[in-house]
Enzyme design. Structure first.
Site, PDB file in Angstrom:
ATOM      1  N   HIS A 153      -6.439 -26.112   0.133  1.00  0.00           N
ATOM      2  CA  HIS A 153      -6.401 -27.272   1.021  1.00  0.00           C
ATOM      3  C   HIS A 153      -5.990 -28.535   0.250  1.00  0.00           C
ATOM      4  CE1 HIS A 153      -9.743 -24.995   3.314  1.00  0.00           C
ATOM      5  NE2 HIS A 153      -8.677 -24.963   4.101  1.00  0.00           N
ATOM      6  N   LYS A 159     -18.467 -22.424  16.984  1.00  0.00           N
ATOM      7  CA  LYS A 159     -17.992 -21.674  15.825  1.00  0.00           C
ATOM      8  C   LYS A 159     -19.049 -21.806  14.727  1.00  0.00           C
ATOM      9  CE  LYS A 159     -13.723 -21.370  13.151  1.00  0.00           C
ATOM     10  NZ  LYS A 159     -12.432 -21.985  12.849  1.00  0.00           N
ATOM     11  N   ARG A 217       0.263 -19.868   4.303  1.00  0.00           N
ATOM     12  CA  ARG A 217       0.061 -19.103   3.070  1.00  0.00           C
ATOM     13  C   ARG A 217       0.946 -17.877   3.014  1.00  0.00           C
ATOM     14  NH1 ARG A 217      -6.197 -18.965   4.207  1.00  0.00           N
ATOM     15  NH2 ARG A 217      -5.172 -18.505   6.155  1.00  0.00           N
ATOM     16  N   SER A 266     -11.126 -20.200   2.863  1.00  0.00           N
ATOM     17  CA  SER A 266     -12.548 -20.565   2.809  1.00  0.00           C
ATOM     18  C   SER A 266     -13.400 -19.317   3.000  1.00  0.00           C
ATOM     19  CB  SER A 266     -12.876 -21.577   3.907  1.00  0.00           C
ATOM     20  OG  SER A 266     -12.147 -22.754   3.721  1.00  0.00           O
TER      21      SER A 266
HETATM   22  O1  PNS Z   1      -9.094 -24.189   9.259  1.00  0.00           O
HETATM   23  P1  PNS Z   1      -8.859 -23.516  10.591  1.00  0.00           P
HETATM   24  O2  PNS Z   1     -10.147 -22.943  11.125  1.00  0.00           O
HETATM   25  O3  PNS Z   1      -7.759 -22.512  10.531  1.00  0.00           O
HETATM   26  O4  PNS Z   1      -8.389 -24.680  11.581  1.00  0.00           O
HETATM   27  C1  PNS Z   1      -8.090 -24.386  12.909  1.00  0.00           C
HETATM   28  C2  PNS Z   1      -7.874 -25.665  13.735  1.00  0.00           C
HETATM   29  C3  PNS Z   1      -9.040 -26.604  13.581  1.00  0.00           C
HETATM   30  C4  PNS Z   1      -6.612 -26.352  13.249  1.00  0.00           C
HETATM   31  C5  PNS Z   1      -7.719 -25.196  15.207  1.00  0.00           C
HETATM   32  O5  PNS Z   1      -8.766 -24.344  15.523  1.00  0.00           O
HETATM   33  C6  PNS Z   1      -7.691 -26.345  16.199  1.00  0.00           C
HETATM   34  O6  PNS Z   1      -6.733 -27.080  16.265  1.00  0.00           O
HETATM   35  N1  PNS Z   1      -8.794 -26.486  16.962  1.00  0.00           N
HETATM   36  C7  PNS Z   1      -8.944 -27.524  17.940  1.00  0.00           C
HETATM   37  C8  PNS Z   1      -8.871 -26.981  19.359  1.00  0.00           C
HETATM   38  C9  PNS Z   1      -7.463 -26.983  19.866  1.00  0.00           C
HETATM   39  O7  PNS Z   1      -6.777 -27.977  19.849  1.00  0.00           O
HETATM   40  N2  PNS Z   1      -7.022 -25.799  20.314  1.00  0.00           N
HETATM   41  C10 PNS Z   1      -5.711 -25.607  20.849  1.00  0.00           C
HETATM   42  C11 PNS Z   1      -4.713 -25.408  19.752  1.00  0.00           C
HETATM   43  S1  PNS Z   1      -3.386 -24.592  20.430  1.00  0.00           S
END
Ligand code: PNS
Length: 160
Positions: free
Chosen positions: A17, A41, A90, A128
């Site tokens: 990150h 979550k 990645r 993570s």
């Molecule tokens: O580190 P992560 O868990 O891969 O991050 C995922 C994240 C936070 C980027 C994604 O879950 C997100 O954008 N969540 C917010 C909800 C949202 O906007 N969902 C629709 C996306 S299409």
């Protein structure tokens, strides 16, 4: 002002990150690291703990700020007047899910673009989740996360 948002769970932040933060900070006037707050979550660290670990891990990056968000990322980006969402890629395995999210976010707001930064090859295997798994069994994660995060993981898993 050119504002970017780098969203994630950051549970906890890793060197992967930090690599994306440092590189993408050069592309924007302001980069907002946005920590997802999602009670549905299950996470190891609270949002406050995650924010503190990020704050302690970023230095020499005056244009980087940290915030948290609930709900839709696109609403947060709009609220912050960001025009760009930054994601790290990645491996090919990330691509399908990231493509789906990028296209959905584009559908929700056509004015906000998602850009992808390829993670440095040293960190292409890093996540993570894998850090938590290794740490939970007492494995060494010193080369994967900043010292403070390593310490906090040990505390969580009672591996002191
Ligand atoms: O580190 P992560 O868990 O891969 O991050 C995922 C994240 C936070 C980027 C994604 O879950 C997100 O954008 N969540 C917010 C909800 C949202 O906007 N969902 C629709 C996306 S299409």
């Amino acid at each position: 002002m050119n504002i970017g948002v780098y969203p994630g769970s950051f549970d906890p932040i890793t060197y992967g990150h930090l690599d994306i933060i440092k590189r993408s900070a050069k592309l924007f006037d302001r980069l907002i690291v946005a920590v997802l707050s999602n009670p549905q979550k299950s996470s190891l660290f609270t949002v406050d703990e995650r924010i503190e670990m990020i704050r302690e891990s970023i230095y020499n990056t005056p244009n980087v700020e940290i915030d948290s968000f609930k709900g839709l990322l696109i609403d947060f980006a709009r609220l912050k007047q960001a025009r760009v969402i930054v994601k790290g890629l990645r491996a090919v395995s990330d691509f399908e899910y990231e493509l789906q999210m990028a296209l959905m976010n584009k559908k929700l707001d056509d004015h906000i673009e998602t850009i992808f930064i390829m993670t440095s090859s040293n960190y292409s295997y890093l996540s993570s989740s894998i850090v938590k798994e290794v740490s939970s069994f007492g494995g060494c994660v010193a080369s994967l996360v900043p010292p403070l995060v390593e310490e906090r993981l040990k505390q969580k898993f009672n591996n002191n």
